[in-house]
Design a protein around this motif. Structure first.
Motif, short mmCIF file in Angstrom:
data_model
loop_
_atom_site.label_atom_id
_atom_site.label_comp_id
_atom_site.label_asym_id
_atom_site.label_seq_id
_atom_site.Cartn_x
_atom_site.Cartn_y
_atom_site.Cartn_z
N VAL A 74 46.13 -15.07 39.13
CA VAL A 74 45.55 -15.18 40.48
C VAL A 74 46.19 -14.15 41.41
O VAL A 74 45.50 -13.43 42.11
N PHE A 75 47.52 -14.05 41.36
CA PHE A 75 48.18 -13.14 42.30
C PHE A 75 47.93 -11.68 41.95
O PHE A 75 47.80 -10.84 42.82
N ALA A 118 38.31 -20.49 42.26
CA ALA A 118 39.40 -19.76 42.92
C ALA A 118 39.47 -18.52 42.06
O ALA A 118 40.36 -18.37 41.24
N ASP A 119 38.47 -17.69 42.22
CA ASP A 119 38.16 -16.61 41.29
C ASP A 119 39.43 -15.91 40.81
O ASP A 119 40.25 -15.53 41.63
N PRO A 120 39.70 -15.75 39.54
CA PRO A 120 38.81 -16.01 38.41
C PRO A 120 38.93 -17.42 37.80
O PRO A 120 38.45 -17.65 36.69
N LEU A 121 39.56 -18.34 38.51
CA LEU A 121 39.70 -19.70 37.95
C LEU A 121 38.53 -20.58 38.38
O LEU A 121 37.94 -20.36 39.43
N LEU A 122 38.27 -21.56 37.56
CA LEU A 122 37.33 -22.61 37.98
C LEU A 122 38.12 -23.90 38.07
O LEU A 122 38.83 -24.26 37.12
N ILE A 123 38.00 -24.57 39.20
CA ILE A 123 38.66 -25.86 39.35
C ILE A 123 37.59 -26.93 39.16
O ILE A 123 36.54 -26.88 39.80
N ALA A 124 37.85 -27.87 38.25
CA ALA A 124 36.88 -28.95 38.02
C ALA A 124 37.57 -30.27 38.31
O ALA A 124 38.65 -30.54 37.79
#
Ligand SMILES: Nc1ncnc2c1ncn2[C@@H]1O[C@H](COP(=O)(O)OP(=O)(O)OP(=O)(O)O)[C@@H](O)[C@H]1O
Ligand SMILES: [Mg+2]
Length: 459
Positions: free
Chosen positions: A453-454, A79-85
């Protein structure tokens, strides 16, 4: 000077790469009927690795998308720039050396597009050197989500170098070797996770342009001290206590007056002494070898075992009531318990006369006179437990200090990669101040994620 723990908030705001984890064991999730239509039903889950590219991003659609990928063993989604693992709870064989090479700049100029924890590490490393600016990877998620495993995978990636380094790799080995010690003293079996981190860890790593850890520094915070003296049902205290009790040689057991786990008041409350898939005696040997590798002297290691034994025994120093000086339930020690206290104090290298006085009396100084008044049994118990908790915390801090002496740079870092592995959200039947602090920290991180994110979406 390293940043203080309170400055971590600022570090969080400067992150460039972020990792977010979800728990793999999905809980039932109720939604309104009008949200139940799967608007993403005809999408190719392999073709869309980022939530941002979904046509519909309502909560139900996103969760269904993550579930569908998880069922295909696609545990990473961005969920750019996050990575969900999402935690697979089994070895998917996707984090070994070959996978590091697939994503490492030195071996793979064009890395795979599929999201991966190593992609985050690569981006951080590239930005570290191309912008000459420190990077922090925040690993967040609920307890058992897989944060510590992900942190170890990130460290393995950062430690990788294509060509055998000519220089000294002893520091890198020491940075990696610190993990078993930190986990022995700072992790425990809880009802959610057999190896739950009960402290926050912020690691700062100096990484070479080609990879490879040159120096490191560990910053620990918020150790859950209450676990030393009180346990919930089916939970264990810190791993190291059980490792010592099951792995110590017969002569060490005699010297340190070690008992069985069920003979210690501090351990028997939960009725849980074993941890599934864990060999405490074997782990005790590993921790001993790691101490050696990290240059702890044998007398220092013996002192550590002695202090652990003393802390455990403190819980068995129980008080009895006696009426004295107008206090109906004043705390007192039988001759047998006095002897036990002096055995504890010997193990803890402290003066038993002073400790006994501090347990049993309130001390006040009036004028130049010291006045002592007896305390109740419950207050004496609090005094005793406070000592046990404080000693354990100081021991943990001292071990981290000694580890740092082995791995820190001669002068403070210019630029670093920071790795934050904190304890996840938690709610117990009885929640102490420690749970409040843990959850506030998580709330703050959550806020930082949302802001990042926002701000990306609106930019
Ligand atoms: N990538 C993975 N592959 C396989 N198993 C995993 C992975 N990540 C986590 N696990 C499994 O889940 C367990 C819990 O993971 P981990 O200890 O990393 O959780 P955590 O998020 O650090 O939890 P806590 O907040 O309680 O410390 C691990 O012991 C391991 O069995
Ligand atoms: Mg953990």
């Amino acid at each position: 000077m390293p940043p203080s723990v309170s400055q971590l908030g600022a570090a969080v705001c400067q992150v460039h790469c972020i990792l977010l984890l979800c728990h793999g064991r999905m809980q039932p999730y109720e939604i309104l009927i009008e949200d139940a239509y799967n608007s993403n039903f005809d999408i190719d889950i392999r073709g869309i690795p980022d939530i941002g590219h979904l046509a519909h991003k309502n909560c139900a659609a996103v969760l269904d998308f993550l579930r569908a990928r998880y069922m295909e063993d696609l545990i990473y989604t961005t969920a750019d720039p996050l990575l969900i693992a999402t935690n697979p709870f089994r070895d998917l064989q996707n984090t070994g050396p070959q996978w590091i090479q697939k994503y490492h700049a030195s071996t793979s100029p064009e890395p795979p597009k599929e999201p991966h924890v190593f992609q985050i590490a690569r981006t951080a490393l590239e930005r570290l050197h191309s912008f000459d600016s420190s990077q922090t990877i925040i690993v967040s998620g609920e307890s058992g989500a897989g944060k510590t495993e992900a942190t170890k995978q990130l460290m393995a990636f950062l430690a990788y170098v294509k060509n055998e380094r000519k220089g000294n790799i002893r520091i890198q080995e020491a940075v990696m070797a610190a993990n078993p010690i930190l986990e022995a003293f700072g992790n425990a079996k809880t009802t959610r996770n057999n190896n739950s981190s009960r402290f926050g860890r912020f690691m700062q790593l100096q990484v070479g342009p080609e990879g490879g850890i040159l120096y490191g520094f560990i910053r620990n915070f918020l150790l859950e001290k209450v676990r030393v003296t009180q346990l919930g049902v089916d939970e264990r205290s810190y791993h190291v206590f059980y490792q010592l009790l099951s792995g110590a040689s017969t002569s060490l057991k005699t010297t340190l007056h070690l008992l069985r786990p069920d003979e210690y008041v501090y351990l028997k409350g939960s009725g849980c002494y074993l941890c599934p898939n864990t060999d405490d005696a074997a782990d005790f040997r590993v921790v001993g070898q790691t101490f050696e590798k990290m240059n702890f002297r044998p007398d220092e290691v013996n002192s550590i075992w002695s202090i652990l034994s003393g802390i455990l025994l403190l819980g068995n120093v129980e008080f009895q009531k006696k009426e004295t000086e107008g206090v109906p339930d004043a705390a007192d020690l039988t001759p047998e318990k006095k002897a036990l206290l002096s055995q504890c104090c010997e193990l803890l290298f402290i003066d038993s006369k002073i400790v006994e006085k501090e347990f049993l009396f309130n001390m006040r100084v009036i004028g130049n006179q010291e006045i002592q008044s007896p305390v109740s049994v419950s207050k004496a118990q609090v005094n005793r437990d406070s000592l046990a908790k404080a000693l354990y915390e100081k021991l943990f801090d001292w071990i981290v200090l000694r580890l740092n002496q082995r791995i820190q740079p001669p002068r403070w870092f210019q630029i670093v990669i920071g790795l934050l592995d904190i304890f996840g959200f938690e709610v117990f039947q009885h929640n102490s101040l420690e749970q409040l602090l843990i959850n506030i920290t998580n709330e703050k991180l959550q806020k930082a994620f949302i802001q990042i994110v926002f701000s990306r979406v609106s930019a």
